[in-house]
Design an enzyme around this catalytic site. Structure first.
Site, PDB file in Angstrom:
ATOM      1  CB  CYS A 123     -35.576  11.084  78.284  1.00 51.45           C
ATOM      2  SG  CYS A 123     -35.181   9.497  79.415  1.00 51.45           S
TER       3      CYS A 123
ATOM      4  CE  LYS B 109     -38.184  -3.288  82.676  1.00 48.57           C
ATOM      5  NZ  LYS B 109     -38.861  -4.530  82.618  1.00 48.57           N
TER       6      LYS B 109
ATOM      7  CB  ILE C  74     -36.129  -1.702  74.781  1.00 42.70           C
ATOM      8  CG1 ILE C  74     -35.140  -2.698  74.969  1.00 42.70           C
ATOM      9  CG2 ILE C  74     -37.493  -2.002  75.631  1.00 42.70           C
ATOM     10  CD1 ILE C  74     -35.295  -4.134  73.883  1.00 42.70           C
ATOM     11  N   GLY C  75     -36.648   1.576  73.965  1.00 45.83           N
ATOM     12  CA  GLY C  75     -37.736   2.227  73.848  1.00 45.83           C
ATOM     13  C   GLY C  75     -38.894   2.480  75.674  1.00 45.83           C
TER      14      GLY C  75
ATOM     15  CB  SER D 139     -31.629   1.013  84.080  1.00 47.33           C
ATOM     16  OG  SER D 139     -32.386   1.630  83.778  1.00 47.33           O
TER      17      SER D 139
ATOM     18  CB  THR E 106     -26.335   3.101  74.458  1.00 51.00           C
ATOM     19  OG1 THR E 106     -27.360   3.709  74.267  1.00 51.00           O
ATOM     20  CG2 THR E 106     -26.975   1.312  75.494  1.00 51.00           C
TER      21      THR E 106
END
Length: 305
Positions: free
Chosen positions: A129, A44, A70-71, A20, A193
């Site tokens: 998140c 994504k 990127i957010g 993603s 990440t």
């Protein structure tokens, strides 16, 4: 050699998926290869409403990798369902939707929107998140929150396979893996990440506007392998390996430690055609090293006594 993978009701014609955030909605990469050659691809990250993402700059190259913040920029789940999904070859390749939300209830609502979409093979839950209701702590750093989010998604997901994507930014990945399994996850994917940053000594400013960003690429592979190895040993549900895969050998290392399949991320930016031929390269390499089959090779790592 049979390269098919079937776990938790999710069927892949081969063990190669794209990660993603690195492959758009799939359509963007169609000029570089045949999407149906993939085992599957993860769209994504999707939120209930469109998101603009973080301010620029939000990508920076690092030695053997890249930073991104990127957010979760995306046009929202309704756009995906109406403008992207109908044009994807979902009857021939598994399309997996990645979910982004700020609380467990919102995750459940998002799962409910996608539960009835025939073209969606599975839901990948991004527990990295921030949980706004809990002071911004990432769901993925709190086992109780991981279980709660997983339960909320499973409750609304209907018959969709639910894959929970874990963060490496924790003290014990095995505890987090068990929390997701106990919450009802059908499989796990890891890693997301690593947290990192980069600065410019001349301007004396961060290279990323958000300051802290996610590190990916070959530099993270040793961490990813360790996390997958520990997760496989901690739970009885399937695990998908992600992190720094840039060759067939990299991919097979994750299979060797027990992963059912892999996801390719940062390598897609370097070579947009890379993922399309990876399964064939893996098959050839398995034959070269004398493996009888993909299943025989999987999890066959010989540990010291």
């Amino acid at each position: 050699m049979d390269m098919q993978v079937n776990f938790g009701g999710l069927f892949l014609k081969n063990p190669v998926m794209t990660a993603s955030g690195t492959f758009g909605f799939g359509l963007e990469f169609a000029p570089y290869g045949d999407l149906t050659r993939l085992g599957g691809f993860v769209a994504k990250g999707l939120s209930l409403k469109p998101r603009e993402g973080n301010p620029m700059p939000r990508i920076a190259e690092t030695p053997c990798g890249m930073l991104n913040a990127i957010g979760i920029q995306n046009p929202g789940v309704e756009y995906f369902v109406t403008k992207a999904l109908p044009y994807l070859p979902w009857r021939e390749v598994a399309v997996i939707a990645n979910l982004y939300a700020c609380d467990a209830e919102e995750f459940g609502e998002l799962a409910g929107v996608l539960a009835g979409e025939e073209g969606v093979a599975a839901l990948e839950v991004n527990v990295s998140c921030p949980n706004v209701k809990e002071g911004g702590v990432a769901f993925g750093q709190d086992p109780a929150q991981i279980a709660r989010v997983t339960e909320a998604v499973k409750k609304k997901a209907g018959n969709k396979h639910v894959m929970v994507k874990l963060s490496p930014n924790v003290t014990d990945i095995a505890v987090c893996a068990r929390a997701a399994a106990e919450g009802g996850a059908d499989s796990l994917s890891l890693i997301n990440t690593l947290s990192g940053m980069a600065v410019d000594i001349r301007s004396r400013r961060p290279r990323i506007a958000n300051v802290i960003a996610g590190l990916s690429g070959p530099a993270v592979k040793p961490v990813a392998l360790r996390c997958v190895h520990q997760a496989v040993r901690a739970v009885d549900i399937p695990v998908v390996g992600i992190g720094g895969i840039a060759s067939a050998e990299d991919a097979l290392e994750f299979i060797l430690v027990g992963a059912q399949a892999v996801q390719v991320g940062t390598a897609n930016f370097l070579r947009p055609d890379f993922a399309f031929g990876l399964a064939d390269e893996m098959e050839a390499l398995l034959s070269e090293i004398g493996a009888a089959s993909l299943d025989e090779f999987r999890g066959s790592l010989q540990l010291p006594l």
